[in-house]
Design an enzyme around this catalytic site. Structure first.
Site, PDB file in Angstrom:
ATOM      1  N   TYR A 140       0.816  -1.214   0.000  1.00 36.69           N
ATOM      2  CA  TYR A 140       0.000   0.000   0.000  1.00 36.69           C
ATOM      3  C   TYR A 140       0.851   1.268   0.000  1.00 36.69           C
ATOM      4  O   TYR A 140       0.361   2.348  -0.290  1.00 36.69           O
ATOM      5  CB  TYR A 140      -0.945   0.037   1.215  1.00 36.69           C
ATOM      6  CG  TYR A 140      -2.019  -1.039   1.194  1.00 36.69           C
ATOM      7  CD1 TYR A 140      -2.239  -1.810   0.059  1.00 36.69           C
ATOM      8  CD2 TYR A 140      -2.816  -1.273   2.306  1.00 36.69           C
ATOM      9  CE1 TYR A 140      -3.205  -2.791   0.041  1.00 36.69           C
ATOM     10  CE2 TYR A 140      -3.793  -2.251   2.286  1.00 36.69           C
ATOM     11  CZ  TYR A 140      -3.982  -3.010   1.152  1.00 36.69           C
ATOM     12  OH  TYR A 140      -4.947  -3.987   1.131  1.00 36.69           O
ATOM     13  N   LYS A 190       3.294 -15.754   1.768  1.00 41.77           N
ATOM     14  CA  LYS A 190       3.188 -16.366   0.436  1.00 41.77           C
ATOM     15  C   LYS A 190       4.628 -16.619  -0.033  1.00 41.77           C
ATOM     16  O   LYS A 190       5.066 -16.150  -1.090  1.00 41.77           O
ATOM     17  CB  LYS A 190       2.426 -15.414  -0.502  1.00 41.77           C
ATOM     18  CG  LYS A 190       2.063 -15.980  -1.834  1.00 41.77           C
ATOM     19  CD  LYS A 190       0.937 -17.005  -1.791  1.00 41.77           C
ATOM     20  CE  LYS A 190       0.675 -17.577  -3.164  1.00 41.77           C
ATOM     21  NZ  LYS A 190      -0.248 -18.721  -3.143  1.00 41.77           N
ATOM     22  N   ASP A 222      -3.222 -18.388   1.140  1.00 42.16           N
ATOM     23  CA  ASP A 222      -4.383 -19.000   0.486  1.00 42.16           C
ATOM     24  C   ASP A 222      -4.956 -20.128   1.345  1.00 42.16           C
ATOM     25  O   ASP A 222      -6.179 -20.267   1.480  1.00 42.16           O
ATOM     26  CB  ASP A 222      -4.056 -19.473  -0.944  1.00 42.16           C
ATOM     27  CG  ASP A 222      -2.666 -20.078  -1.065  1.00 42.16           C
ATOM     28  OD1 ASP A 222      -1.885 -19.966  -0.104  1.00 42.16           O
ATOM     29  OD2 ASP A 222      -2.355 -20.669  -2.112  1.00 42.16           O
ATOM     30  N   ASP A 246      -5.208  -7.039   5.776  1.00 44.68           N
ATOM     31  CA  ASP A 246      -6.410  -6.286   5.420  1.00 44.68           C
ATOM     32  C   ASP A 246      -7.544  -7.265   5.106  1.00 44.68           C
ATOM     33  O   ASP A 246      -8.672  -7.154   5.603  1.00 44.68           O
ATOM     34  CB  ASP A 246      -6.083  -5.414   4.188  1.00 44.68           C
ATOM     35  CG  ASP A 246      -7.160  -4.384   3.897  1.00 44.68           C
ATOM     36  OD1 ASP A 246      -8.128  -4.298   4.661  1.00 44.68           O
ATOM     37  OD2 ASP A 246      -7.015  -3.666   2.896  1.00 44.68           O
ATOM     38  N   ASP A 250     -10.822  -8.840   7.886  1.00 43.88           N
ATOM     39  CA  ASP A 250     -12.251  -8.729   7.566  1.00 43.88           C
ATOM     40  C   ASP A 250     -12.908 -10.105   7.502  1.00 43.88           C
ATOM     41  O   ASP A 250     -14.043 -10.283   7.939  1.00 43.88           O
ATOM     42  CB  ASP A 250     -12.452  -7.997   6.232  1.00 43.88           C
ATOM     43  CG  ASP A 250     -12.567  -6.489   6.438  1.00 43.88           C
ATOM     44  OD1 ASP A 250     -12.301  -6.022   7.569  1.00 43.88           O
ATOM     45  OD2 ASP A 250     -12.919  -5.770   5.487  1.00 43.88           O
TER      46      ASP A 250
END
Ligand code: NAD
Length: 358
Positions: A140, A190, A222, A246, A250
């Site tokens: 980001y 990852k 994943d 992020d 959620d």
């Protein structure tokens, strides 16, 4: 004297922070914590008063306090303003000014609310996890970034970059949190395709050596997305970078089922923590005494635990909330059609009643 800055913000922010402050006042007095509350403006309220969503004086005040308790910002009144001066900018600025690099989002299921989850009750039973997300680095913020045109084709790029100090400090927050919980950290990565994740693996493992009592696991992002739905109760602390955090925070929040119940904490280098409910300013119900104050009250419990090193008073608040729910009290966001909902103030009263009875 521990000074706490309350930034109620907009919409239901003032209603829910008022209840959280009342709870802190009672618990603080009973626990011998000398708390002093100050109030200031953020978001739309600050735009109306000062023409800016966060005044410089408010930033200075926040820096001089031990912690900030925030409500929420935003509302239709300011939706047409330029992005740079909108209420949300106040939120982004205070996070930046306080150098808040660690975002802590617990996802716990209160047994009385287990039916609010979209998952089966036997899967939801016992969920009590904490997502520790790196907040100020990663893709980001990484450079180079931007859009351009190459050989007549539109192209865009972002860069995922972390140095070892950024990884070590967030890992430390995760291990310290796990030490106060069930003693397990799951690092999400990852590393099969990203060099950045390979560095995270190394550095997280190095930090783990300072915490021999905490067990460390690594999990591919994943797989983690699937495991959170299959066996969420298995996890204690999940630590990860900005992008994966992020998304997973959620996901973890949704498996508990109710937005009005979710607290958060953001911790930084400067030593000032920021505590706020995950929900927004809910303009549709603002000013009607309909909001659920429990996310703000649970954020106040996190404030006690993380900024004032007072885990016992924090646990008392959480126990009080659990008992209020077990007795069947619900605000309108949680109430079943045959239940009479409580207002925001009345829900705060119930938590206070449990605290004085315990
Ligand atoms: P929201 O979280 O404000 O509301 C979503 C829905 O959940 C609404 O129906 C609302 O009534 C309900 N809800 C939320 N919190 C509740 C509570 N405590 N009790 C009962 N019901 C609750 O999200 P939104 O509608 O997408 O956004 C509204 C405004 O809030 C926008 O201006 C947005 O930018 C802002 N917002 C701010 C924050 C923040 O300050 N951290 C976060 C998200 C959205």
């Amino acid at each position: 004297m521990e000074r706490i800055l309350v930034l109620p913000g907009d919409g239901i922010g003032p209603e829910v922070t008022r209840e959280a402050q009342r709870v802190l006042e009672v618990v603080g007095a009973e626990s011998g914590l000398a708390l002093e509350f100050e109030e200031d403006l953020i978001g739309g309220a600050a735009i109306e008063a000062h023409g800016t969503p966060l005044a410089d004086e408010t930033v200075e005040r926040a820096r001089s306090c031990r912690a900030v308790l925030l409500g929420a910002v935003g509302g239709p009144r300011w939706d047409d303003m330029a992005v740079d001066v909108r209420p949300e900018k106040g939120l982004l600025r205070i996070r930046k000014e306080l150098e808040l690099f660690a975002n802590l989002r617990p996802a716990a299921v209160f047994p009385a609310l287990a039916s609010a989850s979209t998952l089966r009750p036997e899967v939801v039973d016992g969920i009590d996890l904490l997502v520790v997300r790196e907040l100020t680095g990663g893709i980001y913020f990484g450079e180079p970034r931007g859009r351009g045109e190459v050989d007549g084709l539109r192209e865009a790029r972002n860069t995922m970059v972390y140095d070892e100090s950024e990884i070590a400090r967030i890992a430390r927050v995760a291990f310290e949190s796990a030490g106060r919980r069930r003693g397990e950290v799951t690092h999400v990565h990852k590393a099969n395709v990203l060099e950045v994740s390979q560095l995270w693996m190394e550095v997280v493992a190095e930090v783990a050596r300072d915490f021999p009592e905490v067990r460390l696991d690594h999990q591919l992002v994943d797989s983690m997305a699937m495991l959170l739905l299959r066996e969420p109760a298995r996890y204690d602390v999940i630590v990860t970078g900005n992008l994966f955090g992020d998304i997973l925070s959620d996901e973890a929040a949704m498996i508990t089922g109710s937005l009005g119940m979710l607290p958060s904490a953001s911790l930084g280098e400067g030593g000032v923590g920021l505590y706020e409910p995950v929900h927004g300013s809910a303009p549709d119900i603002a000013g009607q005494d309909l909001a659920n104050p429990l996310a703000a009250i649970l954020s106040a419990a996190m404030l006690l635990e993380h900024s004032l090193d007072a885990p016992k008073p924090a646990a008392r608040i959480r126990d009080a909330v659990t008992r209020v729910l077990e007795e069947g009290h619900r605000t309108s966001d949680l109430a079943a059609p045959d239940q009479t909902p409580l207002g925001c103030r009345a829900m705060g009263d119930q938590v206070l009643a449990q605290l004085s009875g315990s």
